[in-house]
Structure formats: C-alpha cells, structure tokens
Design a protein around this motif. Structure first.
Motif, PDB file in Angstrom:
ATOM      1  N   PRO A  93       7.005  -2.122  30.610  1.00 58.51           N
ATOM      2  CA  PRO A  93       8.447  -2.298  30.446  1.00 58.51           C
ATOM      3  C   PRO A  93       9.065  -1.042  29.828  1.00 58.51           C
ATOM      4  CG  PRO A  93       7.253  -3.540  28.784  1.00 58.51           C
ATOM      5  CD  PRO A  93       6.225  -2.959  29.720  1.00 58.51           C
ATOM      6  N   GLY A  94      10.363  -0.938  29.925  1.00 57.49           N
ATOM      7  CA  GLY A  94      11.071   0.195  29.350  1.00 57.49           C
ATOM      8  C   GLY A  94      11.575   1.161  30.401  1.00 57.49           C
ATOM      9  N   ILE A  95      12.222   0.624  31.432  1.00 59.47           N
ATOM     10  CA  ILE A  95      12.774   1.460  32.502  1.00 59.47           C
ATOM     11  C   ILE A  95      13.808   2.406  31.882  1.00 59.47           C
ATOM     12  CG2 ILE A  95      14.151   1.457  34.630  1.00 59.47           C
ATOM     13  CD1 ILE A  95      13.017  -1.402  35.112  1.00 59.47           C
ATOM     14  N   LYS A 145      20.185  -1.004  25.938  1.00 56.82           N
ATOM     15  CA  LYS A 145      19.386   0.219  26.038  1.00 56.82           C
ATOM     16  C   LYS A 145      17.896  -0.093  26.029  1.00 56.82           C
ATOM     17  CE  LYS A 145      22.963   3.036  25.872  1.00 56.82           C
ATOM     18  NZ  LYS A 145      24.075   2.141  25.744  1.00 56.82           N
ATOM     19  N   ARG A 146      17.118   0.827  26.565  1.00 57.35           N
ATOM     20  CA  ARG A 146      15.680   0.639  26.786  1.00 57.35           C
ATOM     21  C   ARG A 146      14.954   0.125  25.541  1.00 57.35           C
ATOM     22  NH1 ARG A 146      13.166   6.021  27.910  1.00 57.35           N
ATOM     23  NH2 ARG A 146      13.219   6.119  25.666  1.00 57.35           N
ATOM     24  N   GLU A 147      15.138   0.765  24.419  1.00 56.25           N
ATOM     25  CA  GLU A 147      14.383   0.388  23.214  1.00 56.25           C
ATOM     26  C   GLU A 147      14.733  -1.024  22.755  1.00 56.25           C
ATOM     27  OE1 GLU A 147      14.889   4.848  23.368  1.00 56.25           O
ATOM     28  OE2 GLU A 147      16.226   3.134  23.613  1.00 56.25           O
ATOM     29  N   ALA A 148      16.002  -1.389  22.840  1.00 53.90           N
ATOM     30  CA  ALA A 148      16.414  -2.745  22.462  1.00 53.90           C
ATOM     31  C   ALA A 148      15.870  -3.766  23.452  1.00 53.90           C
ATOM     32  CB  ALA A 148      17.937  -2.821  22.386  1.00 53.90           C
ATOM     33  N   ARG A 149      15.834  -3.402  24.740  1.00 51.52           N
ATOM     34  CA  ARG A 149      15.275  -4.314  25.752  1.00 51.52           C
ATOM     35  C   ARG A 149      13.832  -4.679  25.432  1.00 51.52           C
ATOM     36  NH1 ARG A 149      17.660  -0.816  29.508  1.00 51.52           N
ATOM     37  NH2 ARG A 149      15.667  -0.003  30.200  1.00 51.52           N
ATOM     38  N   LEU A 150      13.060  -3.703  24.974  1.00 52.10           N
ATOM     39  CA  LEU A 150      11.654  -3.966  24.658  1.00 52.10           C
ATOM     40  C   LEU A 150      11.522  -5.042  23.583  1.00 52.10           C
ATOM     41  CD1 LEU A 150      10.292  -0.302  24.662  1.00 52.10           C
ATOM     42  CD2 LEU A 150      10.032  -2.028  26.448  1.00 52.10           C
ATOM     43  N   THR A 209      24.895  -5.266  32.893  1.00 56.79           N
ATOM     44  CA  THR A 209      24.336  -4.393  33.931  1.00 56.79           C
ATOM     45  C   THR A 209      23.108  -5.016  34.597  1.00 56.79           C
ATOM     46  OG1 THR A 209      25.164  -2.522  32.659  1.00 56.79           O
ATOM     47  CG2 THR A 209      23.530  -2.024  34.332  1.00 56.79           C
ATOM     48  N   GLY A 210      22.488  -5.983  33.934  1.00 51.62           N
ATOM     49  CA  GLY A 210      21.323  -6.663  34.501  1.00 51.62           C
ATOM     50  C   GLY A 210      19.997  -6.075  34.066  1.00 51.62           C
ATOM     51  N   THR A 211      20.003  -5.239  33.041  1.00 54.13           N
ATOM     52  CA  THR A 211      18.767  -4.555  32.648  1.00 54.13           C
ATOM     53  C   THR A 211      17.675  -5.524  32.194  1.00 54.13           C
ATOM     54  OG1 THR A 211      19.662  -4.174  30.424  1.00 54.13           O
ATOM     55  CG2 THR A 211      19.942  -2.403  32.039  1.00 54.13           C
ATOM     56  N   ILE A 212      18.040  -6.538  31.408  1.00 55.58           N
ATOM     57  CA  ILE A 212      17.030  -7.497  30.938  1.00 55.58           C
ATOM     58  C   ILE A 212      16.524  -8.323  32.114  1.00 55.58           C
ATOM     59  CG2 ILE A 212      16.656  -9.535  29.491  1.00 55.58           C
ATOM     60  CD1 ILE A 212      18.567  -8.159  27.454  1.00 55.58           C
ATOM     61  N   SER A 213      17.432  -8.769  32.969  1.00 53.29           N
ATOM     62  CA  SER A 213      17.025  -9.534  34.157  1.00 53.29           C
ATOM     63  C   SER A 213      16.040  -8.741  35.003  1.00 53.29           C
ATOM     64  CB  SER A 213      18.252  -9.890  35.008  1.00 53.29           C
ATOM     65  OG  SER A 213      19.074 -10.824  34.357  1.00 53.29           O
ATOM     66  N   ILE A 214      16.326  -7.468  35.221  1.00 52.27           N
ATOM     67  CA  ILE A 214      15.466  -6.623  36.061  1.00 52.27           C
ATOM     68  C   ILE A 214      14.093  -6.463  35.422  1.00 52.27           C
ATOM     69  CG2 ILE A 214      15.150  -4.299  37.036  1.00 52.27           C
ATOM     70  CD1 ILE A 214      17.476  -5.791  38.341  1.00 52.27           C
ATOM     71  N   GLU A 215      14.072  -6.119  34.140  1.00 51.39           N
ATOM     72  CA  GLU A 215      12.785  -5.910  33.459  1.00 51.39           C
ATOM     73  C   GLU A 215      11.927  -7.178  33.498  1.00 51.39           C
ATOM     74  OE1 GLU A 215      11.473  -3.159  31.708  1.00 51.39           O
ATOM     75  OE2 GLU A 215      13.197  -1.958  31.072  1.00 51.39           O
ATOM     76  N   ALA A 269      22.638   7.118  16.923  1.00 53.63           N
ATOM     77  CA  ALA A 269      22.295   5.693  16.889  1.00 53.63           C
ATOM     78  C   ALA A 269      22.466   5.076  18.272  1.00 53.63           C
ATOM     79  CB  ALA A 269      23.172   4.967  15.887  1.00 53.63           C
ATOM     80  N   VAL A 270      21.537   4.191  18.623  1.00 51.86           N
ATOM     81  CA  VAL A 270      21.575   3.468  19.893  1.00 51.86           C
ATOM     82  C   VAL A 270      21.835   2.000  19.593  1.00 51.86           C
ATOM     83  CG1 VAL A 270      20.248   2.760  21.917  1.00 51.86           C
ATOM     84  CG2 VAL A 270      19.973   5.066  20.994  1.00 51.86           C
ATOM     85  N   ASP A 271      23.023   1.546  19.880  1.00 55.47           N
ATOM     86  CA  ASP A 271      23.374   0.127  19.789  1.00 55.47           C
ATOM     87  C   ASP A 271      22.699  -0.621  18.632  1.00 55.47           C
ATOM     88  OD1 ASP A 271      24.869   0.504  22.092  1.00 55.47           O
ATOM     89  OD2 ASP A 271      23.300  -0.245  23.410  1.00 55.47           O
ATOM     90  N   PRO A 272      23.059  -0.339  17.385  1.00 51.40           N
ATOM     91  CA  PRO A 272      22.474  -1.126  16.293  1.00 51.40           C
ATOM     92  C   PRO A 272      22.748  -2.614  16.525  1.00 51.40           C
ATOM     93  CG  PRO A 272      23.780   0.699  15.452  1.00 51.40           C
ATOM     94  CD  PRO A 272      24.039   0.622  16.919  1.00 51.40           C
TER      95      PRO A 272
END
Length: 196
Positions: free
Chosen positions: A7-9, A24-29, A50-56, A183-186
C-alpha cells in the motif's frame, strides 16, 4: 504506472479535481491499518473524495466489495475515473447524500470509513447502525470540534477497542532555494468495533 504490491500509492498517480480533498499517502496507510479489512469485507467509504482509500483497499483486498459514497456528481465521476485508472472492478460508486442514502445501499458494510462531513457525529451514529457485531468504523477528524464529536459518538455507541491516533506527518519540500519540512494534513484517526 506502478508495479509494486504494497500500500501507499504515490499521490501524483491519482487523477485530481481542484478543491476536492485527497487523503495523502502516509495518512492512508494509517487508515487502512485501522480498518483491519478481511478478504471478503464490505467497506463503505463515506465521503470518498478522490477515492484514494477506496482504490488502495480494492487493490489490497480483491475479494472485498468497496462502496464509495459521494453526493457530488463530479466527485463521484472522479472516483470512477480513478477506479478505471487502477483497473479496479470491485469498487461501486454510490451517489447520494449521507446519511439519508445509507438505507438505499444494497450491500451492508462490515467496515466503514468516514472521511468527514457535518454533523460528523450524526453520520457516525447512522452508519454504525448498519454495522453487524464485530464490524469496525474508522473516522478522521481534522479539527478539535470533529475530534470531540467523534469521541463522544464512539462513547455513546459503546464502541469497543477504541483507538485514537494523532498523525503529524511532514514531507521534505523545496520552497524557493530552501528545503523545508511541510505538514501533511494533520489529523486524528479514531476507530472502534461494534460488539452487539
């Protein structure tokens, strides 16, 4: 496009629309870990963006069914475009206003990912009512008000094995002539299980 199985596209591989949020990728993980998917799970990704969690999730669990819930037609189309981009056939996009649309979704979830919305505590309560015993809900809070609402919501629902993770992720970026950590989306990631 990509040739790895973990995971982590990378974020830049997803199609985007201006103003549409993307986890974002790190939060998705962290979110994926908190969902604790099973091979045949049914996930409702409420406020899929955007569908990032669904895709992963669809890539990691090809036997799972992922339902991306979105109210906006343009955003729903973006999720469809990203599903096609990553060749995922186990994602269905359901267009409707949450929580009113929940009763119209035919596949009932054993996992729920709540990406936001107001009032978020009400969304949690309504989505929770569709979970079976042993089901899990994961919700994100990007401000203190949402954190308080979700904390109260999980307590009122008598969720078990509640976990709260505060994610503070920074990425090295070039700004002018300097490299700085941005910072990425705290966010806070809350999760809990339904016992009965």
């Amino acid at each position: 496009m990509w040739h790895y199985q973990t995971p982590g596209i990378p974020d830049q591989l997803f199609e985007r629309l201006p103003g549409i949020p993307m986890t974002k990728r790190e939060a998705r993980l962290l979110i994926i870990s908190a969902l604790r998917m099973e091979p045949k799970s049914v996930l409702w990704d409420i406020g899929a963006g955007t569908g990032t969690i669904s895709i992963e999730i669809a890539l990691l669990c090809p036997g799972a069914k992922v339902i991306a819930v979105e109210r906006d037609e343009d955003v729903a189309e973006l999720v469809r475009a990203n599903s096609k981009r990553f060749k995922r056939k186990n994602i269905s996009v359901f267009e409707g206003n949450a929580p009113e649309c929940f009763a119209d979704i035919s596949a009932k979830p054993d996992r729920i990912c709540l990406g936001g919305g107001n009032p978020i505590k009400d969304l949690l309560h309504k989505a929770w009512s569709f979970l079976p015993a042993g089901g899990r809900a994961v919700a994100m809070a990007t401000n203190l008000e949402q954190l308080y609402q979700l904390s109260e919501g999980f307590a009122e629902l008598q969720a078990r094995n509640v976990e709260v993770v505060q994610a503070a992720i920074n990425r090295l970026e070039t700004q002018g002539m300097r490299q700085v950590f941005a910072a990425v989306d705290p966010m806070f990631i809350l999760s809990g299980e339904k016992i009965d």
